[in-house]
Each structure stands twice: as C-alpha cells, then as structure tokens.
Design a protein around this motif. Sequence first.
Motif, PDB file in Angstrom:
ATOM      1  N   SER A  23       0.859  -1.182   0.000  1.00 15.82           N
ATOM      2  CA  SER A  23       0.000   0.000   0.000  1.00 15.82           C
ATOM      3  C   SER A  23       0.893   1.230   0.000  1.00 15.82           C
ATOM      4  N   VAL A  25       0.595   5.825   0.331  1.00 16.61           N
ATOM      5  CA  VAL A  25      -0.246   7.007   0.546  1.00 16.61           C
ATOM      6  C   VAL A  25       0.041   8.060  -0.519  1.00 16.61           C
ATOM      7  N   ASP A  32      -5.248  12.663   2.351  1.00 21.74           N
ATOM      8  CA  ASP A  32      -4.216  11.639   2.201  1.00 21.74           C
ATOM      9  C   ASP A  32      -4.969  10.340   1.951  1.00 21.74           C
ATOM     10  N   ALA A  34      -4.930   6.254   1.081  1.00 20.16           N
ATOM     11  CA  ALA A  34      -4.186   5.000   1.120  1.00 20.16           C
ATOM     12  C   ALA A  34      -4.654   4.124  -0.038  1.00 20.16           C
ATOM     13  N   GLU A  46      -9.446   6.798   2.605  1.00 21.58           N
ATOM     14  CA  GLU A  46      -8.743   7.906   3.249  1.00 21.58           C
ATOM     15  C   GLU A  46      -7.808   7.322   4.303  1.00 21.58           C
ATOM     16  N   ASN A  47      -6.609   7.874   4.383  1.00 22.67           N
ATOM     17  CA  ASN A  47      -5.606   7.318   5.287  1.00 22.67           C
ATOM     18  C   ASN A  47      -5.779   7.846   6.708  1.00 22.67           C
ATOM     19  N   CYS A  49      -7.920   6.514  10.155  1.00 27.34           N
ATOM     20  CA  CYS A  49      -8.883   5.657  10.839  1.00 27.34           C
ATOM     21  C   CYS A  49      -9.901   6.522  11.598  1.00 27.34           C
ATOM     22  N   PRO A  55      -2.942   5.662  10.796  1.00 29.41           N
ATOM     23  CA  PRO A  55      -2.591   5.560   9.373  1.00 29.41           C
ATOM     24  C   PRO A  55      -2.965   4.188   8.816  1.00 29.41           C
ATOM     25  N   ALA A  57      -2.985   2.981   5.997  1.00 29.37           N
ATOM     26  CA  ALA A  57      -2.072   2.414   4.985  1.00 29.37           C
ATOM     27  C   ALA A  57      -1.015   1.522   5.617  1.00 29.37           C
ATOM     28  N   ASP A  58      -0.730   1.746   6.901  1.00 28.15           N
ATOM     29  CA  ASP A  58       0.278   0.941   7.594  1.00 28.15           C
ATOM     30  C   ASP A  58      -0.339  -0.278   8.271  1.00 28.15           C
ATOM     31  N   CYS A  68      -6.333  -1.631  11.406  1.00 28.80           N
ATOM     32  CA  CYS A  68      -5.621  -0.407  11.774  1.00 28.80           C
ATOM     33  C   CYS A  68      -4.436  -0.750  12.684  1.00 28.80           C
TER      34      CYS A  68
END
Length: 112
Positions: A23, A25, A32, A34, A46-47, A49, A55, A57-58, A68
């Motif tokens: 993934s 961003v 931002d 993801a 959307e990045n 939560c 984030p 994306a992580d 998350c």
Amino acid sequence: MTEQGKVEWMRVGDLSLVPAGTSKVFTVDRYDVAVFNVDGTFYALENACPHQGGPIADGWVEGLEVTCPWHAWCFDLRTGKMTLGDFAVIPRFAVRADGSGIFLSTTPLEEL
Ligand code: FES
C-alpha cells in the motif's frame, strides 16, 4: 467544480509504485489517500482511521480486510465499513490503475 456524480480523476503516479501486496499514501487535494494493491486489484480509502486517525495504509491486510495499526479496528477495503461493528466507516475514493498510471478521484465517493 464537477458535475454532480461525475468522477474527476487525478493521476498520482506510476503503477509500479504500488506492487501487489503493498500500500502507499498519495495526497489528493486536501486528502491523504491510502491505495492498496490486493493481487492486482486496487482499493483506496482515506488514510485516517475513524477511531483516532491511525494511518490505515500501515495496517495489516488479510484478504479484503485491513486492520488499523493503532488499536486494531478492522475495515473492508471494498466498502470502508467496519467489519466488527457498524458504527464507523472510512471514506472511499475511486481508483483505477493501468499502464498509464494510478488515478484517484479527487473527492471521496460518498461526496459525489
Ligand atoms: S486509530 Fe485506528 S483503531 Fe484506533
């Protein structure tokens, strides 16, 4: 301004930036976003939560679910909806990816 219901696309980069199983961003306007590549299919959320802004994306992806990294809320990549409850949703973005690059909608799908 876009005609209501019409997606306005923005090219964010080359396809090679998000290989399968990863993934990344991208910034689109004030968002931002993801972008996830799951076995060649792309999803965009959307990045942030909806719990405390983690984030996404992580997060960890398993199947079509992302967890998350901060407190383990889980979301469906296709809908942005929580999978262990129905009180939170992450805004989704339209995404398309082909040989000419990765493209995202400039606004969340829910706002079109
Ligand atoms: S910030 Fe994502 S679960 Fe808490």
